[in-house]
Design an enzyme around this catalytic site. Structure first.
Site, PDB file in Angstrom:
ATOM      1  N   ASP A 136      37.142  49.943 -29.713  1.00 41.38           N
ATOM      2  CA  ASP A 136      38.416  50.614 -29.456  1.00 41.38           C
ATOM      3  C   ASP A 136      39.163  50.928 -30.737  1.00 41.38           C
ATOM      4  O   ASP A 136      40.362  51.190 -30.726  1.00 41.38           O
ATOM      5  CB  ASP A 136      39.293  49.734 -28.543  1.00 41.38           C
ATOM      6  CG  ASP A 136      39.585  48.371 -29.144  1.00 41.38           C
ATOM      7  OD1 ASP A 136      39.082  48.065 -30.251  1.00 41.38           O
ATOM      8  OD2 ASP A 136      40.325  47.592 -28.510  1.00 41.38           O
TER       9      ASP A 136
ATOM     10  N   HIS B 132      36.914  35.633 -24.865  1.00 42.55           N
ATOM     11  CA  HIS B 132      37.875  35.466 -23.769  1.00 42.55           C
ATOM     12  C   HIS B 132      37.727  36.556 -22.715  1.00 42.55           C
ATOM     13  O   HIS B 132      37.726  36.286 -21.513  1.00 42.55           O
ATOM     14  CB  HIS B 132      39.288  35.474 -24.349  1.00 42.55           C
ATOM     15  CG  HIS B 132      40.381  35.475 -23.324  1.00 42.55           C
ATOM     16  ND1 HIS B 132      40.691  34.356 -22.568  1.00 42.55           N
ATOM     17  CD2 HIS B 132      41.232  36.458 -22.919  1.00 42.55           C
ATOM     18  CE1 HIS B 132      41.686  34.645 -21.755  1.00 42.55           C
ATOM     19  NE2 HIS B 132      42.032  35.919 -21.938  1.00 42.55           N
TER      20      HIS B 132
ATOM     21  N   LYS C 292      52.616  50.711 -23.638  1.00 47.20           N
ATOM     22  CA  LYS C 292      52.281  49.308 -23.910  1.00 47.20           C
ATOM     23  C   LYS C 292      52.388  49.097 -25.407  1.00 47.20           C
ATOM     24  O   LYS C 292      51.842  49.862 -26.197  1.00 47.20           O
ATOM     25  CB  LYS C 292      50.866  48.962 -23.445  1.00 47.20           C
ATOM     26  CG  LYS C 292      50.520  47.494 -23.737  1.00 47.20           C
ATOM     27  CD  LYS C 292      49.187  47.084 -23.143  1.00 47.20           C
ATOM     28  CE  LYS C 292      48.029  47.559 -23.963  1.00 47.20           C
ATOM     29  NZ  LYS C 292      46.753  46.963 -23.502  1.00 47.20           N
TER      30      LYS C 292
END
Length: 321
Positions: free
Chosen positions: A222, A137, A67
């Protein structure tokens, strides 16, 4: 080569599809059948953007790829999602590019699936109140997926900007569950399950605010330096993660490890619980904590599911490449 655009994902892949895909790849990781390659994540010095790659290979499903994408903070002003990503899948037998898949919605769904999996395997069966810290979000995906795992009767939420909590309230109301905005002390006192999903670089939730028996899914950390909860909380908890090496370097566990409060050997891969090799929660009084760092294999698993579904439904678009 198959192309699946971002706009096609919502009608092609369901949250349940992503849940099954992530559950399977976590199990494969724990068996040593799937592994992630080193993550590349860099500030590019343009548009305040962070850009990088996550990649890996699953020898069971033969999912191979990467990705590519990152975070562009100015995108919201352009009517675009700040997080942008695309997933590339390759044929494990030939190395040929098999598919290009839009990764924005899939990233949101796979992230929510991992915290939901931690609730399935680690939260107490009688958990009835879920607390949400963060109302960005991604928070709506997190809450929606979590509500499928237990018979929650109430949602309590906190956000640094309380006005944003309306998006969480909308999810709760849609599911017929009451929602209440609370302070962090009350959230910790009431919630049986807590999901943190922020971009904080300083601890928000304190160890003293979490009561015995709570399950936490820490999903926002992260990157090196990020932190959502006090390091002392990990020292009190039974800690689980998607990938131990990543948790100790860029996940929530990085701080507890750096302070000597937690060792890598104290952390359990959630796949071991899925496989039945580890019991998970050992008692109703245990605090369990899932450090969800997000791994490339999750992306490959959900993208592979999207491709398989597109082929099965006869809607896959193929091009010569």
């Amino acid at each position: 080569m198959i192309i699946i655009s971002e706009r096609e994902i919502a009608t092609l892949v369901s949250p349940a599809d992503c849940f099954a895909a992530v559950e399977g790849v976590f199990a494969s990781m724990a068996k040593g059948k799937a592994y992630n390659f080193p993550v590349v994540r860099e500030a590019i010095g343009h548009a305040d953007a962070l850009y990088g790659f996550k990649s890996g290979f699953d020898r069971e499903s033969l999912a191979l790829g990467l990705k590519s994408g990152g975070f562009w903070p100015g995108n919201v002003e352009k009517g675009l999602t700040n997080h942008q990503s695309t997933i590339f899948l390759f044929d494990a037998d030939t190395g040929c590019c098999r598919a290009i898949v839009g990764g924005n919605l899939l990233t949101a769904l796979r992230t929510a699936a991992s915290s939901a999996l931690s609730i399935k395997y680690l939260a107490r069966p009688e958990a009835r109140v879920i607390g949400m810290i963060g109302a960005g979000h991604q928070s709506t995906f997190q809450l929606s997926a979590a509500l499928d795992q237990r018979r929650f009767e109430k949602v309590v939420g906190w956000n640094i900007e309380p006005s944003a909590l309306g998006r969480l309230e909308s999810v709760a109301v849609e599911r017929g569950i009451p929602f209440e905005a609370v302070d962090l002390d009350r959230l910790g006192a009431e919630a049986d399950v807590i999901i943190t999903i922020t971009s904080s670089f300083a601890p928000i939730l304190k160890a003293a605010q979490v009561r015995p028996g709570t399950h936490l899914a820490c999903m926002g950390t992260d990157t090196k330096g990020k932190q959502e909860v006090e390091a002392e909380l990990l020292a009190k908890a039974s800690v689980f993660t998607d990938e131990i090496a990543q948790a100790t370097s860029i996940g929530e566990a990085q701080h507890a490890v750096a302070q000597g409060l937690l060792a890598a050997t104290d952390i359990v891969a959630i796949g071991s619980v899925i496989n039945g090799a580890h019991p998970g929660r050992r008692s109703p009084e245990d605090i369990t904590l899932f450090d969800g760092t997000g791994v490339g294999l999750q992306d490959l698993a959900v993208a592979s599911t999207a491709v398989d579904l597109a082929i099965a439904r006869g809607v896959a678009r193929e091009i010569d490449f």
